[in-house]
Scaffold this active site. Structure first.
Site, PDB file in Angstrom:
ATOM      1  CD  GLU B 286      -2.771  -0.641   2.901  1.00 14.93           C
ATOM      2  OE1 GLU B 286      -2.492   0.223   3.341  1.00 14.93           O
ATOM      3  OE2 GLU B 286      -3.615  -1.571   3.073  1.00 14.93           O
ATOM      4  CB  ALA B 287       2.522   3.561  -0.839  1.00 14.84           C
TER       5      ALA B 287
END
Lengths: 318, 318
Positions: B286-287
């Site tokens: 998801e970063a």
């Protein structure tokens, strides 16, 4: 720690929209922080950074790459907002306080006698204790004091044993000859005061400094106020070690913010039983590494308290 | 990089009120960032976080602990602000965009044939390229895609060699039997497409996924736009590796944000020649790790651009 809050935080963590354990240390940090703050869904809204400054008689032995007047010059720099810690405290949304402790009256040279009398030690501890804002929800303490990696090394050596060379590093950047001389100074100080040191407070008086004692006082006050603490580098950890050698559990409310480039910091963190959050080669002091680590803890709390649960989001939990 | 800006940033760094090198990696980060942004005294005021989502035909092989419908459910969670990345992007002051890439049309199972056609690959690369805001001054890309540590492992294995087991990990948390099965799937895919893969783009088409290709497209666009990038975990780094195997220097504008708990991420970072900023055991994607690392880079820039020089502060420089 508040057991109900700890359990509440752990229960919440297990319901958040992520695979179990996928946020790694952030999950442990959030639950730990919630336990200290008495909340299963805590916030960090009032962090406090305190920088204590002191001068050291042992600088007469030529242990630093910088002259002692830099301590007072840097205090002015802190007050005008120009130092690294000013920028990092602002970025972390932290209140920052600076306490200069009798800079015109350095501690005594610990190779000649105790650095501080018992009265001087108590005054410095009290200054640290009183500097903590009871309404803060996170505390970072740091220091400025030309020459103060020397007392820090002496404290670590006196508390944990080993050779002076194991604990003595380059500080702000002494050369090989300077390092050899500094190591000799640490060994002399530890030998001179060996018989007088029975606990961490004795060590602080014999070998410490006013800013080091003040950090210890502030960390102890935070324990009583249930304010979690992020420890900074080698000197801050030496102050913390004096508390730990005086009372078991004295650092249960403290995290290691970072591992600094000062050679013996890793060994000192191991003695404290703390794993650092960051390891970026900093060796500045001023609470700089710990202030940067506030962001990691804030990230942990933001996820813990802001994320949706599987039920709230309608996500299948595997 | 802009050589004049690099030199200007390095000159400024040497004049700041701290011992030389005392901010460690923060100093290197600030000079590097200034070089890419063409400024000796840069700011970070417009970071962008982009999460790409895609689905994977290879999930039919039972490679994930979660069902594929979770990808779309998590996209809704991103849109409603409930995921970890929403909290971390907000904390970093970053704009966050989510791009779901044809979730109802998963890639083909790469054990049966290429995951994507050339046309599908180009569409996904373009989606990534177009998602980058040209006015951003820092980019973080991340992914959501149930099953996508499997294509990432296959990409790493195809690009860098070794055994499938060297690159295959537990992802969101498969058990021992799941890991063995996943490793077999990776080995089959790599073997099937070995002869068709001449560079990183071939690898992306044969073994990748839409969100992986989109991350590669975004990272490439940022290179052209001189927007520095912070890489996230294993899957993001596999996407980046495809660019590096296609063009030398393709990742000169990129930092490794963190080392994740996915087993092969350390080896992949070594292949990319990147040292991570954080290592906190995250394995969420998801970063999230890269978004947390924005704070470290912001700290570096805050110090570099906000601190007083020795001359400004009237501090003796040793």
């Amino acid at each position: 720690q508040d057991q109900a809050a700890l359990q509440g935080a752990a229960a919440r963590n297990s319901q958040l929209t992520k695979p179990p354990g996928a946020l790694g240390r952030l999950e442990d940090l959030a639950v730990w922080y919630g336990g200290w703050r008495g909340s299963g869904r805590p916030e960090i809204s009032a962090p406090q950074v305190i920088v204590f400054a002191g001068n050291h008689g042992v600088t007469a032995q030529g242990v630093s790459a910088f002259p002692p007047e830099v301590t007072a010059q840097m205090v002015i720099n802190f007050e005008h907002g120009g130092a690294a810690i000013n920028q990092l405290a602002r970025l972390a949304g932290a209140r920052m306080d600076v306490h200069a402790l009798e800079l015109d009256r350095p501690t005594a040279d610990f190779t000649q006698g105790p650095a501080m009398s018992q009265a001087e030690l108590l005054t410095a501890l009290q200054a640290g204790w009183d500097a903590v804002d009871p309404s803060a929800d996170l505390l970072v303490v740091g220091e400025m004091g030309i020459g103060n990696t020397t007392p820090a090394a002496a404290l670590a050596c006196a508390l944990f044993g080993g050779e002076a060379a194991d604990w003595t590093g380059r500080g702000t950047g002494v050369d090989d000859a300077g390092l050899a001389s500094k190591t000799r100074v640490v060994a002399e100080g530890v030998a001179l005061h060996k018989d007088a040191i029975r606990d961490g407070l004795d060590a602080l008086a014999c070998l410490g400094g006013r800013e080091i004692a003040a950090m210890a006082g502030a960390i102890a006050a935070a324990r009583v106020l249930r304010i979690p603490v992020i420890l900074d580098g080698f000197i801050c950890c030496a102050a913390a070690a004096c508390l730990l050698q005086t009372a078991d559990g004295a650092l249960d409310h403290a995290l290691a913010g970072h591992q600094s480039a000062e050679g013996a910091h890793q060994a000192l963190l191991e003695k404290l039983g703390k794993q650092p959050l960051l390891s970026l080669g900093l060796r500045l002091g001023e609470a700089s590494g710990a202030a940067l680590a506030i962001q990691v803890l804030k990230g942990a709390i933001a996820c813990h308290s802001g994320m949706a649960t599987f039920a709230e989001a309608g996500v299948s939990d595997g």
